[in-house]
Design a protein around this motif. Structure first.
Motif, PDB file in Angstrom:
ATOM      1  N   THR A  61       0.875  -1.159   0.000  1.00  0.00           N
ATOM      2  CA  THR A  61       0.000   0.000   0.000  1.00  0.00           C
ATOM      3  C   THR A  61       0.919   1.217   0.000  1.00  0.00           C
ATOM      4  OG1 THR A  61      -1.920   1.031   1.081  1.00  0.00           O
ATOM      5  CG2 THR A  61      -0.215   0.103   2.529  1.00  0.00           C
ATOM      6  N   VAL A  62       0.383   2.408   0.233  1.00  0.00           N
ATOM      7  CA  VAL A  62       1.232   3.591   0.308  1.00  0.00           C
ATOM      8  C   VAL A  62       2.165   3.448   1.515  1.00  0.00           C
ATOM      9  CG1 VAL A  62      -0.393   5.119  -0.849  1.00  0.00           C
ATOM     10  CG2 VAL A  62      -0.561   4.807   1.620  1.00  0.00           C
ATOM     11  N   PRO A  63       3.310   4.153   1.540  1.00  0.00           N
ATOM     12  CA  PRO A  63       4.235   4.022   2.677  1.00  0.00           C
ATOM     13  C   PRO A  63       3.541   4.382   3.994  1.00  0.00           C
ATOM     14  CG  PRO A  63       5.264   5.215   0.871  1.00  0.00           C
ATOM     15  CD  PRO A  63       3.820   5.073   0.514  1.00  0.00           C
ATOM     16  N   GLU A  64       3.614   3.478   4.962  1.00  0.00           N
ATOM     17  CA  GLU A  64       2.949   3.676   6.244  1.00  0.00           C
ATOM     18  C   GLU A  64       3.785   3.086   7.377  1.00  0.00           C
ATOM     19  OE1 GLU A  64      -1.588   3.058   4.406  1.00  0.00           O
ATOM     20  OE2 GLU A  64      -0.744   1.585   5.794  1.00  0.00           O
ATOM     21  N   TYR A  65       3.525   3.538   8.581  1.00  0.00           N
ATOM     22  CA  TYR A  65       4.119   2.921   9.763  1.00  0.00           C
ATOM     23  C   TYR A  65       3.016   2.656  10.779  1.00  0.00           C
ATOM     24  CZ  TYR A  65       3.770   7.382  12.335  1.00  0.00           C
ATOM     25  OH  TYR A  65       3.300   8.509  12.960  1.00  0.00           O
ATOM     26  N   THR A  66       3.269   1.725  11.664  1.00  0.00           N
ATOM     27  CA  THR A  66       2.325   1.381  12.722  1.00  0.00           C
ATOM     28  C   THR A  66       2.998   1.575  14.075  1.00  0.00           C
ATOM     29  OG1 THR A  66       1.151  -0.222  11.339  1.00  0.00           O
ATOM     30  CG2 THR A  66       0.907  -0.467  13.718  1.00  0.00           C
ATOM     31  N   ALA A  67       2.287   2.177  15.004  1.00  0.00           N
ATOM     32  CA  ALA A  67       2.804   2.408  16.357  1.00  0.00           C
ATOM     33  C   ALA A  67       1.633   2.391  17.327  1.00  0.00           C
ATOM     34  CB  ALA A  67       3.552   3.738  16.421  1.00  0.00           C
ATOM     35  N   SER A  68       1.939   2.556  18.594  1.00  0.00           N
ATOM     36  CA  SER A  68       0.903   2.560  19.628  1.00  0.00           C
ATOM     37  C   SER A  68       1.091   3.739  20.562  1.00  0.00           C
ATOM     38  CB  SER A  68       0.925   1.264  20.445  1.00  0.00           C
ATOM     39  OG  SER A  68       0.605   0.154  19.643  1.00  0.00           O
ATOM     40  N   VAL A  69       0.001   4.182  21.152  1.00  0.00           N
ATOM     41  CA  VAL A  69       0.029   5.252  22.134  1.00  0.00           C
ATOM     42  C   VAL A  69      -0.853   4.832  23.302  1.00  0.00           C
ATOM     43  CG1 VAL A  69      -1.883   6.489  21.004  1.00  0.00           C
ATOM     44  CG2 VAL A  69      -0.307   7.732  22.510  1.00  0.00           C
ATOM     45  N   LYS A  70      -0.448   5.186  24.512  1.00  0.00           N
ATOM     46  CA  LYS A  70      -1.202   4.805  25.700  1.00  0.00           C
ATOM     47  C   LYS A  70      -1.960   5.995  26.248  1.00  0.00           C
ATOM     48  CE  LYS A  70      -0.684   1.963  29.858  1.00  0.00           C
ATOM     49  NZ  LYS A  70       0.269   1.192  30.688  1.00  0.00           N
ATOM     50  N   VAL A  71      -3.222   5.809  26.512  1.00  0.00           N
ATOM     51  CA  VAL A  71      -4.054   6.831  27.141  1.00  0.00           C
ATOM     52  C   VAL A  71      -4.659   6.199  28.386  1.00  0.00           C
ATOM     53  CG1 VAL A  71      -5.986   8.424  26.864  1.00  0.00           C
ATOM     54  CG2 VAL A  71      -4.581   7.817  24.876  1.00  0.00           C
ATOM     55  N   THR A  73      -4.917   3.626  30.916  1.00  0.00           N
ATOM     56  CA  THR A  73      -4.464   2.228  30.957  1.00  0.00           C
ATOM     57  C   THR A  73      -4.665   1.519  29.625  1.00  0.00           C
ATOM     58  OG1 THR A  73      -6.642   1.495  31.738  1.00  0.00           O
ATOM     59  CG2 THR A  73      -5.005   2.075  33.418  1.00  0.00           C
ATOM     60  N   LYS A  74      -5.137   2.245  28.610  1.00  0.00           N
ATOM     61  CA  LYS A  74      -5.478   1.605  27.348  1.00  0.00           C
ATOM     62  C   LYS A  74      -4.497   1.962  26.249  1.00  0.00           C
ATOM     63  CE  LYS A  74      -9.367   0.790  24.211  1.00  0.00           C
ATOM     64  NZ  LYS A  74     -10.802   1.073  23.928  1.00  0.00           N
ATOM     65  N   ASN A  75      -4.074   0.970  25.455  1.00  0.00           N
ATOM     66  CA  ASN A  75      -3.207   1.196  24.305  1.00  0.00           C
ATOM     67  C   ASN A  75      -4.034   1.321  23.036  1.00  0.00           C
ATOM     68  OD1 ASN A  75      -0.442   1.160  25.266  1.00  0.00           O
ATOM     69  ND2 ASN A  75      -0.805  -0.979  25.836  1.00  0.00           N
ATOM     70  N   PHE A  76      -3.654   2.260  22.187  1.00  0.00           N
ATOM     71  CA  PHE A  76      -4.301   2.462  20.902  1.00  0.00           C
ATOM     72  C   PHE A  76      -3.255   2.272  19.812  1.00  0.00           C
ATOM     73  CE2 PHE A  76      -6.844   4.747  23.935  1.00  0.00           C
ATOM     74  CZ  PHE A  76      -8.152   4.542  23.519  1.00  0.00           C
ATOM     75  N   THR A  77      -3.475   1.316  18.924  1.00  0.00           N
ATOM     76  CA  THR A  77      -2.550   1.045  17.826  1.00  0.00           C
ATOM     77  C   THR A  77      -3.083   1.707  16.561  1.00  0.00           C
ATOM     78  OG1 THR A  77      -1.857  -1.049  18.803  1.00  0.00           O
ATOM     79  CG2 THR A  77      -1.423  -0.750  16.464  1.00  0.00           C
ATOM     80  N   TYR A  78      -2.220   2.419  15.882  1.00  0.00           N
ATOM     81  CA  TYR A  78      -2.630   3.203  14.717  1.00  0.00           C
ATOM     82  C   TYR A  78      -1.632   3.017  13.579  1.00  0.00           C
ATOM     83  CZ  TYR A  78       0.935   6.275  16.672  1.00  0.00           C
ATOM     84  OH  TYR A  78       2.117   6.766  17.176  1.00  0.00           O
ATOM     85  N   THR A  79      -2.073   3.320  12.372  1.00  0.00           N
ATOM     86  CA  THR A  79      -1.227   3.289  11.177  1.00  0.00           C
ATOM     87  C   THR A  79      -1.365   4.617  10.461  1.00  0.00           C
ATOM     88  OG1 THR A  79      -1.504   0.892  10.941  1.00  0.00           O
ATOM     89  CG2 THR A  79      -0.773   2.100   9.003  1.00  0.00           C
ATOM     90  N   ILE A  80      -0.231   5.264  10.175  1.00  0.00           N
ATOM     91  CA  ILE A  80      -0.198   6.595   9.582  1.00  0.00           C
ATOM     92  C   ILE A  80       0.721   6.577   8.357  1.00  0.00           C
ATOM     93  CG2 ILE A  80       0.625   8.969   9.971  1.00  0.00           C
ATOM     94  CD1 ILE A  80      -0.417   8.838  12.775  1.00  0.00           C
ATOM     95  N   VAL A  81       0.410   7.391   7.373  1.00  0.00           N
ATOM     96  CA  VAL A  81       1.241   7.494   6.175  1.00  0.00           C
ATOM     97  C   VAL A  81       2.597   8.101   6.525  1.00  0.00           C
ATOM     98  CG1 VAL A  81       1.464   8.595   3.910  1.00  0.00           C
ATOM     99  CG2 VAL A  81      -0.743   7.682   4.636  1.00  0.00           C
ATOM    100  N   GLY A  82       3.669   7.542   5.965  1.00  0.00           N
ATOM    101  CA  GLY A  82       5.008   8.090   6.150  1.00  0.00           C
ATOM    102  C   GLY A  82       5.862   7.261   7.079  1.00  0.00           C
ATOM    103  N   LYS A  83       6.780   7.931   7.778  1.00  0.00           N
ATOM    104  CA  LYS A  83       7.699   7.283   8.714  1.00  0.00           C
ATOM    105  C   LYS A  83       7.430   7.784  10.119  1.00  0.00           C
ATOM    106  CE  LYS A  83      11.168   6.987   5.055  1.00  0.00           C
ATOM    107  NZ  LYS A  83      12.460   7.491   4.536  1.00  0.00           N
TER     108      LYS A  83
END
Length: 383
Positions: A61-71, A73-83
């Motif tokens: 797909t288009v260049p993307e990265y996946t990471a997580s952020v904690k709010v 006690t809950k983790n949210f995993t997301y995928t965003i275009v770029g690095k």
């Protein structure tokens, strides 16, 4: 943009009076009255978060990265275009190939909307020409609140600003950003069946704002139009943008959408795409020229799969009720600003930062803000 409880991004919405469902539509072309402008409602997602992450890892797909952020006690995993701006790399800049596709929308009664033609809504240039020369595609220098962000396209500047902690001079990745390398292909024509069509009166151009049922149009784009454009460079690794002129999508009994973004699975990977109306109808406060396009491209960039989860937020901007997604345009729907470029004054939309959605204090954004023009000074209230 992604709307309400749905995961597909629909851009600008405009309220309408109640209308019969598509199945009960008469043979003639319906007419409608106009309401106020909104910016989002949902269609139907064609991809799961797991599928989006797998395609990003595989480079299909288009260049993307996946990471997580904690709010909390809950983790949210997301995928965003770029690095990932938080991880040091030698070259943090990303360029995505985009294909701009002008679309002539045509009704059986002869009414049509052509973004390649000049009309009385703007005697100076066509919708296509204005779009090509707009800050969404043309680089310029940017300052937000007196802070110099650098030179680039508007959405590139927005993303640098929302991750300013990492993108600023001396930060982890001072060259971080996403740019579009845009190719325009010849216009295509879509003939809308009467049962899927509607129109209303405006005061310029052909005198009409047109619309097609999104539940007909979106599958048609996915299954017929996008596959037909493969030879012209529309691939899973590119971002096709369908440009309409004063033409929207019927998204329910009470609304029109002036744009949306979506993603779906094909054999080659995940295809992302966007649809945006160039608006010079003069009818909808907060929507003008490339407002819709800036909204949609930014939301595609931050949520290309239409499935990035976020803590519940809402009752702000165009959103009545709660949403749980990373749709950076929706909280500031209709709030545009002036940008003079190439002899024309454009109206990009202000956009909300990542930190606004994920309750980060301090904000990662420029000036400690939570939106690129400083309207948001604190993160989103729980909904």
């Amino acid at each position: 943009m992604i709307g309400g409880a749905s995961a597909l991004g629909i851009g600008v919405l405009m309220a309408l009076p109640a209308a019969p469902p598509a199945a009960a539509a008469p043979a003639h072309i319906k007419t409608f009255r106009f309401g106020h402008a909104l910016y989002d409602v949902g269609v139907h997602p064609g991809i799961t978060p797991a599928q989006a992450r797998a395609s990003a890892r595989a480079g299909t797909t288009v260049p993307e990265y996946t990471a997580s952020v904690k709010v909390g006690t809950k983790n949210f995993t997301y995928t965003i275009v770029g690095k990932n701006p938080a991880i040091k790399v030698t070259n943090a800049a990303t360029t995505v190939k985009a294909v701009l596709i002008p679309v002539i929308m045509k009704f059986s009664n002869g009414d049509n909307w052509n973004p390649t033609k000049v009309d009385s809504c703007d005697p100076g240039a066509s919708a296509l020409a204005r779009t090509q020369k707009s800050p969404v595609f043309v680089s310029q220098s940017w300052k937000f609140g007196g802070t110099s962000i650098g030179t680039g396209q508007y959405i590139n500047a927005f993303q640098r600003a929302e991750f300013w902690k990492f993108a600023k001079p001396g930060g982890t990745n001072p060259t971080f950003g996403d740019s579009l390398s845009v190719k325009t292909i010849p216009e295509i024509t879509i003939n809308v069946p009467n049962a899927q069509a509607a129109e209303g009166t405006i005061g310029c151009g052909n005198g009409l704002l047109g619309a097609a049922n999104i539940n007909w149009l979106d599958p048609f784009l996915q299954h017929t139009v996008i596959p037909s454009l493969k030879s012209q460079g529309v691939l899973t690794t590119t971002f096709p943008i369908f440009l309409l002129h004063n033409f929207a999508e019927i998204c329910g009994a009470q609304c029109l959408a002036a744009g949306y973004h979506n993603a779906f699975n094909v054999n080659a990977g995940v295809q992302t795409y966007g649809v945006a109306m160039y608006d010079n109808s003069g009818l909808f406060p907060g929507s003008s020229d490339i407002s819709v396009l800036s909204h949609e491209v930014a939301e595609w960039q931050n949520d290309p799969s239409t499935s990035n989860p976020a803590p519940s937020w809402g009752n702000i901007g165009q959103v009545s009720g709660c949403q749980t997604n990373l749709e950076v345009g929706d909280p500031l729907s209709g709030k545009s600003f002036k940008d003079a470029l190439n002899g024309f004054t454009y109206h990009p939309q202000e956009l909300a930062f990542f930190s606004w959605f994920y309750h980060q204090n301090p904000s990662l954004g420029v000036n400690g803000w939570y939106s690129d023009k400083g309207t948001f000074k604190t993160f989103a209230a729980p909904c």
